[in-house]
Design an enzyme around this catalytic site. Structure first.
Site, mmCIF file in Angstrom:
data_model
loop_
_atom_site.group_PDB
_atom_site.id
_atom_site.type_symbol
_atom_site.label_atom_id
_atom_site.label_comp_id
_atom_site.label_asym_id
_atom_site.label_seq_id
_atom_site.Cartn_x
_atom_site.Cartn_y
_atom_site.Cartn_z
ATOM 1 N N SER A 84 0.867 -1.185 0.000
ATOM 2 C CA SER A 84 0.000 0.000 0.000
ATOM 3 C C SER A 84 0.893 1.221 0.000
ATOM 4 C CB SER A 84 -0.839 -0.021 1.285
ATOM 5 O OG SER A 84 -1.346 1.264 1.596
ATOM 6 N N TYR A 116 -3.251 -1.412 9.858
ATOM 7 C CA TYR A 116 -3.146 -1.594 8.404
ATOM 8 C C TYR A 116 -1.785 -1.098 7.922
ATOM 9 C CZ TYR A 116 -4.531 -1.157 3.452
ATOM 10 O OH TYR A 116 -4.622 -1.270 2.078
#
Ligand code: GCO
Length: 253
Positions: free
Chosen positions: A144, A157
């Site tokens: 990400s 996350y």
């Protein structure tokens, strides 16, 4: 010879019944790969698989929970029994949980870690055990832009995705000598169900469009080209890399 051709290769994409996983799987299928879709909801998975078969693609399903180690091991034993060689693994499965750190419970933290990071290790280990003797394999871990940059309320996350970057390098350190290339893709802010709350928030939507040099959200299908490149022989001398598909966001203040 088309170095991006995946004909004859089988790709397992975890978390591929929708979103980025489905977009990546579709791109790999369009390049010729046979797909093994994965998810926990067998009904939804089969419906997705049939849609892809209706488009002429070769698709199987393997419904298992990537956080359940016994289920992962059993799935690969099934692949062994029916002669399915997983040539390409995309570790895409992931969840998001947006909450301030002070309000986060340890089980909530752990659930994100288990799904977004540990699963990539477990599924990657089982795939590599089979790729090593074959001296061939491609592993694509989905990171990400939060593998590089943090934002408030998405700590587990972010930490997991930072771990994906270093897991990719660690896998390279041990498996590249066996003819396996392990790389990662770092999506930016993409239009997905997981990001619906953000997209529907006018302030956040405006922030993404202002902060991203491309001045727009990304489309899941815009990951397919990078996935095909990293899954194909075009990337046979590339390993340990993270390619950001983020409209330029992490490169510009
Ligand atoms: C968030 C988003 C991000 C996105 C983005 C980065 O809450 O900030 O969910 O984490 O997933 O696409 O990959």
């Amino acid at each position: 010879m088309n170095i991006f051709d995946l004909t004859g290769r089988t790709a397992l994409v975890t978390g591929s019944s929708r979103g980025l996983g489905l977009a990546i799987a579709t791109g790999l299928a369009e390049a010729g790969a046979t797909l093994v879709l994965n998810g926990v909801d067998a009904t939804r998975l089969e419906a997705t698989a049939q849609d892809l078969r209706d488009k002429g693609f070769s698709v199987r399903v393997a419904a298992f929970d990537v956080t359940d180690e016994a289920a992962v091991v059993a799935a690969f034993e099934t692949f062994d029994k029916d002669g399915t060689a997983i040539d390409i693994l995309v570790n895409n499965a992931g969840i998001q949980l947006r909450k301030p750190l002070v309000d986060l419970s340890t089980p909530e933290w752990q659930r994100v870690m288990d799904t977004n990071l540990t699963s990539a290790f477990v599924v990657g280990r089982e795939a590599a055990k089979r790729m090593i003797p074959r001296k061939n394999g491609k592993i694509i871990n989905i990171g990400s832009l939060t593998s590089e940059l943090a934002r408030a309320t998405v700590a587990p996350y972010t930490v997991a995705k930072g771990g994906i970057k270093m897991l990719t390098r660690s896998m390279t350190a041990e498996w590249a000598e066996h003819g396996i290339q392990i790389n990662a893709i770092g999506p930016g802010y993409m239009i997905t169900d997981m990001n619906k709350a953000l997209i529907d928030n006018p302030q956040f939507d405006a922030w993404v469009k202002g902060r991203t040099p491309a001045k727009r959200w990304g489309k899941p299908e815009e990951l397919a080209g990078t996935a095909v490149y990293l899954a194909s022989s075009a990337s046979n001398y590339v390993s340990g890399q993270m390619i950001y598909v983020d409209g330029g966001m992490i490169s510009v203040l």
